[in-house]
Structure formats: C-alpha cells, structure tokens
Design a protein around this motif. Sequence first.
Motif, mmCIF file in Angstrom:
data_model
loop_
_atom_site.group_PDB
_atom_site.id
_atom_site.type_symbol
_atom_site.label_atom_id
_atom_site.label_comp_id
_atom_site.label_asym_id
_atom_site.label_seq_id
_atom_site.Cartn_x
_atom_site.Cartn_y
_atom_site.Cartn_z
ATOM 1 N N ASN A 145 40.440 54.325 48.926
ATOM 2 C CA ASN A 145 41.910 54.379 48.925
ATOM 3 C C ASN A 145 42.461 52.959 48.962
ATOM 4 O O ASN A 145 43.643 52.756 49.107
ATOM 5 N N ARG A 146 41.572 51.981 48.842
ATOM 6 C CA ARG A 146 41.996 50.581 48.934
ATOM 7 C C ARG A 146 42.246 49.978 47.545
ATOM 8 O O ARG A 146 41.731 50.469 46.549
ATOM 9 N N ASN A 147 43.012 48.888 47.534
ATOM 10 C CA ASN A 147 43.323 48.208 46.278
ATOM 11 C C ASN A 147 42.207 47.198 45.987
ATOM 12 O O ASN A 147 42.234 46.072 46.467
ATOM 13 N N LEU A 148 41.204 47.631 45.237
ATOM 14 C CA LEU A 148 40.028 46.782 45.005
ATOM 15 C C LEU A 148 40.375 45.541 44.185
ATOM 16 O O LEU A 148 39.799 44.483 44.399
ATOM 17 N N GLU A 149 41.326 45.672 43.269
ATOM 18 C CA GLU A 149 41.729 44.511 42.460
ATOM 19 C C GLU A 149 42.276 43.394 43.359
ATOM 20 O O GLU A 149 41.965 42.217 43.183
ATOM 21 N N GLU A 150 43.068 43.805 44.334
ATOM 22 C CA GLU A 150 43.624 42.855 45.309
ATOM 23 C C GLU A 150 42.496 42.251 46.152
ATOM 24 O O GLU A 150 42.476 41.053 46.423
ATOM 25 N N MET A 151 41.534 43.101 46.541
ATOM 26 C CA MET A 151 40.399 42.635 47.353
ATOM 27 C C MET A 151 39.541 41.634 46.563
ATOM 28 O O MET A 151 39.014 40.680 47.132
ATOM 29 N N ILE A 152 39.412 41.853 45.245
ATOM 30 C CA ILE A 152 38.645 40.919 44.401
ATOM 31 C C ILE A 152 39.333 39.546 44.408
ATOM 32 O O ILE A 152 38.682 38.516 44.582
ATOM 33 N N LYS A 153 40.661 39.556 44.275
ATOM 34 C CA LYS A 153 41.428 38.296 44.307
ATOM 35 C C LYS A 153 41.221 37.559 45.622
ATOM 36 O O LYS A 153 41.175 36.336 45.664
ATOM 37 N N ASN A 154 41.106 38.318 46.711
ATOM 38 C CA ASN A 154 40.954 37.712 48.044
ATOM 39 C C ASN A 154 39.483 37.492 48.430
ATOM 40 O O ASN A 154 39.184 37.258 49.597
ATOM 41 N N ASN A 155 38.588 37.626 47.435
ATOM 42 C CA ASN A 155 37.144 37.469 47.686
ATOM 43 C C ASN A 155 36.606 38.401 48.775
ATOM 44 O O ASN A 155 35.772 38.023 49.585
ATOM 45 N N GLU A 156 37.102 39.636 48.771
ATOM 46 C CA GLU A 156 36.617 40.631 49.732
ATOM 47 C C GLU A 156 35.781 41.707 49.039
ATOM 48 O O GLU A 156 35.141 42.517 49.697
ATOM 49 N N PHE A 157 35.845 41.715 47.715
ATOM 50 C CA PHE A 157 35.068 42.704 46.959
ATOM 51 C C PHE A 157 34.531 42.038 45.704
ATOM 52 O O PHE A 157 35.251 41.314 45.015
ATOM 53 N N ARG A 158 33.269 42.308 45.412
ATOM 54 C CA ARG A 158 32.620 41.657 44.264
ATOM 55 C C ARG A 158 33.085 42.257 42.946
ATOM 56 O O ARG A 158 33.046 43.476 42.756
ATOM 57 N N GLU A 159 33.479 41.372 42.042
ATOM 58 C CA GLU A 159 33.976 41.823 40.735
ATOM 59 C C GLU A 159 32.878 42.530 39.948
ATOM 60 O O GLU A 159 33.118 43.550 39.299
ATOM 61 N N ASP A 160 31.623 42.010 40.014
ATOM 62 C CA ASP A 160 30.530 42.635 39.246
ATOM 63 C C ASP A 160 30.229 44.045 39.747
ATOM 64 O O ASP A 160 29.947 44.949 38.955
ATOM 65 N N LEU A 161 30.347 44.261 41.057
ATOM 66 C CA LEU A 161 30.133 45.614 41.607
ATOM 67 C C LEU A 161 31.275 46.543 41.185
ATOM 68 O O LEU A 161 31.054 47.699 40.814
ATOM 69 N N PHE A 162 32.487 45.996 41.182
ATOM 70 C CA PHE A 162 33.659 46.773 40.755
ATOM 71 C C PHE A 162 33.466 47.281 39.326
ATOM 72 O O PHE A 162 33.644 48.466 39.038
ATOM 73 N N TYR A 163 33.047 46.379 38.411
ATOM 74 C CA TYR A 163 32.867 46.790 37.013
ATOM 75 C C TYR A 163 31.716 47.785 36.863
ATOM 76 O O TYR A 163 31.748 48.646 35.990
ATOM 77 N N ARG A 164 30.725 47.637 37.708
ATOM 78 C CA ARG A 164 29.578 48.558 37.688
ATOM 79 C C ARG A 164 30.008 49.983 38.062
ATOM 80 O O ARG A 164 29.531 50.965 37.511
ATOM 81 N N LEU A 165 30.924 50.071 39.026
ATOM 82 C CA LEU A 165 31.359 51.386 39.533
ATOM 83 C C LEU A 165 32.537 51.955 38.750
ATOM 84 O O LEU A 165 32.701 53.160 38.653
ATOM 85 N N ASN A 166 33.352 51.067 38.205
ATOM 86 C CA ASN A 166 34.622 51.488 37.621
ATOM 87 C C ASN A 166 34.512 51.817 36.131
ATOM 88 O O ASN A 166 35.481 51.722 35.402
ATOM 89 N N VAL A 167 33.318 52.212 35.697
ATOM 90 C CA VAL A 167 33.114 52.529 34.267
ATOM 91 C C VAL A 167 34.067 53.657 33.854
ATOM 92 O O VAL A 167 34.759 53.580 32.844
ATOM 93 N N LEU A 168 34.082 54.712 34.663
ATOM 94 C CA LEU A 168 34.930 55.862 34.369
ATOM 95 C C LEU A 168 35.722 56.234 35.626
ATOM 96 O O LEU A 168 35.259 57.023 36.447
#
Length: 279
Positions: A145-168
Amino acid sequence: GAEFIGQSVKMKKVFSVIDKLSRVETAVLIRGESGTVKELVASALHHNSPRKDNRFVTINCSAIPETLIESEFFGHEKGAFTGADSRKIGKFQYADGGTLFLDEMGDISMGMQVKLLRALQEKKFTPIGSNREIEVNVRIIAATNRNLEEMIKNNEFREDLFYRLNVLPIQLPPLRDRKSDIDHLAKYFIDKFNTQHRKNITGIAPDAMEAMKIHQWPGNIRELEGVIGSAAMMAERPLIDVGDLPQHFRDCGIASLGKQRQEEVLIPLEEAQRRHVLR
C-alpha cells in the motif's frame, strides 16, 4: 469471496487483468490502499493458475522482525545463530512448485531486498549457516500500500527489484471510487454475518445505504465489513437502518436526508410559482 464482487467499470477491469494473469507465470505486484483485500486477489491468482494444486504461501513482511526475516524467507541450519536450535525450512522452499505471496512488500530493508532480488533472478538461495544452494520454482506475487516510486527516489526501495516485481501490476481501486459496488459488498457481508451468527438480517434501509454512499471509506472493504458486522449486531429489526450505524454515519445520513427533504419541498413550490406565472 468479497474480492470478486463488483459491477463497477473499475472492478470489471481488475477481474479481466486477474483472469489474464492467472494463465502466466510472471511476477505480479498488487497495489492498493490498506483494506482493499490484496491478499484475496493474490489467492485468486494462485487458485486459478496451473499451480493451484501446490501451496499458496504468505509472508507478511511488516509483521516479521528485521532480525528474523531472512530466516523466514530462506530458512537456517541448526546452530546458525543464537536460538537456532533446530533446522528450519524457509517459505521459499516450502512454496516450491506453488506461489509465494509477499504482503506489505514495501516494508523490507534494503539489505533484504538485495537477497530477495538474487533469489528471484537465479531461482536459488542459500539458507543461513549453510553452504549448499537450494533451487526453487515459485511464482512471486507481491503487494503493497506504499508509494514505491517515492521510496525509490528516497533510496528506500531498490529500482531493480521494483522492475522485477512490477512486470504486470494490478491496481485495486479504493472503495470510495467504486461506490456502486457497496450494495453488492454489503449483501455479501450480511449473508456472511447471518451464517456465522445465525441472524436473519434481510438488508439495509434506504437511509442507511444513503449514509454509506456518502462516507469516504478510508479503511476500504475491511472497514465496510466491520461496519456491517457491528450494525447487524445492533439491529433490532431485520433491516439495518441508519440508527444501527456508527455515529459519524448517522450524522452525515441525517444531514443528507434533511437536504433531500428540503429539495422535495422546494421543487413543488417553484413548480407552483411557475404555474401561477404561466396562468
């Protein structure tokens, strides 16, 4: 289940996406506010997929202390750390052949995200304290329920993991954006309540439904289920009326009803004046 109730355009789109995603093996990210029953959608994806005869395993990432999460995911050998008095199989291995649902995915640390990404990419991992790699075949469904895009900007979530999970991705609409579904959901929860508590609630009075349609539902479907449950217990008649609902529903219900009655009075008056003028 409640997740498959809805005639609104937004929910029909969600059903269509779930139907398509059940047939493929790709990782899925379910997004939506708290209370939008993301776990039921994950379960539906699994139970309609070719993996349905194997396990559907859930890890609630926000409920596990940081010190234990790696062991929860990948398991550990006996004596791997203080308190590890027996060997433990992690959820990745337990879900082999099935589906692993990572709930509240946005709550895991950057260090754990690296290990998770490696397990997703290589389809293998090493339990804590072990020197042997274990290969697994699991489908990953994650939810947040969190804003992962915002977390990526703040270096709290890895962009490569996001793309791996966010395929669909599946975006679940909040209840306030699908208010036309409240009737159907309320009926579902009334039936569920009647069965569990041997009650005989037959429906919801118009004033109560009016108040429920005005409410913004910050807690979404979970909140609706709670409101129906408490109202059904309060109800002394077969119909839930506005007096059975929590106070803030009664307040907005009465206000709206007052406005409605005022309009009912105003319209005939204007009509009468117009007729008088026309005469």
